[in-house]
Design a protein around this motif. Structure first.
Motif, short mmCIF file in Angstrom:
data_model
loop_
_atom_site.label_atom_id
_atom_site.label_comp_id
_atom_site.label_asym_id
_atom_site.label_seq_id
_atom_site.Cartn_x
_atom_site.Cartn_y
_atom_site.Cartn_z
N ALA A 1 -59.86 55.02 -96.04
CA ALA A 1 -60.46 56.23 -96.63
C ALA A 1 -60.23 57.44 -95.74
N CYS A 2 -60.34 57.28 -94.45
CA CYS A 2 -60.11 58.37 -93.50
C CYS A 2 -58.68 58.89 -93.60
N ILE A 3 -57.71 58.00 -93.62
CA ILE A 3 -56.31 58.41 -93.73
C ILE A 3 -56.08 59.15 -95.05
N ARG A 4 -56.62 58.62 -96.12
CA ARG A 4 -56.45 59.28 -97.43
C ARG A 4 -57.11 60.65 -97.46
N GLY B 1 -54.86 63.30 -96.04
CA GLY B 1 -53.78 63.65 -96.95
C GLY B 1 -52.39 63.74 -96.35
N ARG B 2 -52.21 63.47 -95.09
CA ARG B 2 -50.87 63.58 -94.49
C ARG B 2 -50.02 62.35 -94.75
N PHE B 3 -50.62 61.16 -94.71
CA PHE B 3 -49.87 59.92 -94.83
C PHE B 3 -50.27 59.16 -96.08
N ARG B 4 -49.29 58.50 -96.67
CA ARG B 4 -49.58 57.54 -97.74
C ARG B 4 -50.04 56.26 -97.06
N LYS C 1 -63.99 53.26 -80.65
CA LYS C 1 -63.55 54.51 -81.24
C LYS C 1 -63.93 54.60 -82.71
N THR C 2 -64.04 55.83 -83.18
CA THR C 2 -64.33 56.09 -84.59
C THR C 2 -63.03 56.12 -85.38
N ASP C 3 -63.16 56.07 -86.70
CA ASP C 3 -61.98 56.19 -87.56
C ASP C 3 -61.27 57.51 -87.30
N GLU C 4 -62.02 58.59 -87.09
CA GLU C 4 -61.40 59.89 -86.81
C GLU C 4 -60.61 59.87 -85.52
N GLN C 5 -61.11 59.20 -84.50
CA GLN C 5 -60.37 59.10 -83.24
C GLN C 5 -59.09 58.28 -83.44
N TYR C 6 -59.18 57.23 -84.23
CA TYR C 6 -57.97 56.45 -84.52
C TYR C 6 -56.99 57.26 -85.35
#
Length: 149
Positions: free
Chosen positions: A52-55, A58-61, A20-25
């Motif tokens: 970097a994907c999570i940041r 912008g939803r999660f710290r 899976k990709t970071d976006e899928q995760y």
């Protein structure tokens, strides 16, 4: 003072054959979180692109995990002995990994085998974060990837 693991997401690319990709995760993380208020997502510091994907979303710290293995294992063991770390029955993968976790006898020092340990790693990250932040209680809903090695 009791911490609970209430849900988990576990992807085994060896079993499914799908990487899976970071976006899928991230999508899986967002689905796992649902409407829960998430204080932080603790991520293995080596997963820089996922951080970097999570940041970017912008939803999660996001917090890079403390990765001191021996100290983390001791902290988890202490919480388990004190019955201050509990798991919902739906968290089958962490319960399965408890039975598979092994020490590497060839390492020459106390170190676990790097096999069947992804849920164990995320639990260690969670406990280390909560102890560092002095959280009186907490809930862990974990995202774990088991990749081909």
């Amino acid at each position: 003072g009791v911490w609970y693991r209430i849900a988990e997401y576990y992807h085994d690319s060896r079993r499914t054959g799908e990487v899976k990709t970071d976006e899928q995760y991230y999508e899986a993380l967002a689905a796992l979180a649902g409407e829960r208020r998430v204080e932080a997502v603790i991520v293995d510091p080596s997963a820089a692109s996922f951080i970097a994907c999570i940041r970017r979303h912008g939803r999660f710290r996001v917090v890079p995990a403390r990765n001191e293995v021996a100290e983390g294992i001791q902290a988890v063991s202490r919480r388990l002995r004190e019955k201050r770390l509990l798991f919902c029955a739906c968290c089958a993968d962490i319960l399965r990994e408890f039975g598979l976790y092994r020490w590497d006898e060839r390492a020459g020092r106390d170190t676990p085998l790097k096999r069947d340990d992804h849920a164990m790693d995320d639990l260690r990250y969670f406990v280390m974060y909560c102890e560092q932040e002095e959280k009186p209680g907490g809930f862990c809903a974990a995202r774990v990837e088991r990749t081909r090695r």
